[in-house]
Design an enzyme around this catalytic site. Sequence first.
Site, PDB file in Angstrom:
ATOM      1  CE  LYS A 166      39.742  46.843  36.866  1.00  0.00           C
ATOM      2  NZ  LYS A 166      38.873  47.528  37.857  1.00  0.00           N
TER       3      LYS A 166
ATOM      4  CE1 TYR B  57      39.939  47.374  33.303  1.00  0.00           C
ATOM      5  CE2 TYR B  57      39.801  44.997  32.991  1.00  0.00           C
ATOM      6  CZ  TYR B  57      39.261  46.178  33.471  1.00  0.00           C
ATOM      7  OH  TYR B  57      38.060  46.159  34.129  1.00  0.00           O
TER       8      TYR B  57
ATOM      9  CB  SER C  70      39.404  42.458  35.735  1.00  0.00           C
ATOM     10  OG  SER C  70      39.065  41.913  34.475  1.00  0.00           O
TER      11      SER C  70
END
Length: 316
Positions: A172, A168, A156
């Site tokens: 990622k 997150y 991401s």
Amino acid sequence: MNNPPIRFDGQAVLVTGAGRGLGRAQALLLASRGARVVVADNGTTMAGQGPDRGPASALVAEIVASGGEAVACTADLATEAGAGAAVQDTLDAFGRIDAIVHYASTCPELSPPDQLRDTDLDLVMRINPFAAVWMARAAWPQLVRQGYGRLVFMPSAAIYGALGNTLYAAAKSSYLGITRCLALEGREHGIRVNSVMPAANTRMTGGFQPSAFTDWFRANFTPDKVAAAVAFLLSDACEVSGEVFAVGGGRIARVALAENEGVTGACNSVEDAGAALDEVMRDASFFHPADLGQRIRRVNALLGFDAAKGPGGKAP
């Protein structure tokens, strides 16, 4: 001269997170080009709650009604057993596995560092790098035997840094190392491994506040514009490996891991290191190592070591 259309006839492709959004667009595109698709999605919310067989079953029915081949897998990919089951379901249904594209992910709530929750970290890591490694490990013997395979993972743009996104981004960013290492492992076996940082209007972007930007984003960043690029990376026409691409809104770009040449002889003291920082921070003299060995050789050369001649360029 036009190139022939890229097809996936006879190939079996495991698509995770395929019940909705990006994964759904991917599964539909692959099926329309002849792939036999495993629609892997246990139908949970973005927080990983409330399993629901409906999304996977509905997409399978849609693909079959259009003349394609597909089966559903609702295993929990956040577990080793579930990730292995998704690969085994592909082998059981179609007798082979040619490619895996791993879209499935949770999305922890935005949180400052002092409010990060262990449960969120555990889940987002399990469904991202853990599941990626588990599926690759389960599929690897078959991919090696057939001398062919394509794996695509989904990091991401959050890896560049985004407020509230520590967990997150942690999950990622793991894909960068996984992609590069698996690409090296697969090179002599016809296995290509790449990653895509996607940008598209999905459940994950559903919280955007209404604005002119939001309207423009939703109109232009459709999942199909990501699916097309990923389909190429999943095809036998793709020979690149170990790369990361940013894809969205009709744009595809290479994301590079680079290192500048830096300043040698700058770490003899704390003060020397500080004095060198301005030069180090200049965006100049970058090199792009293909693997760790290449980086080591380049850094050694910068420090005056020639593998053939020894330190200082003198013959050993």
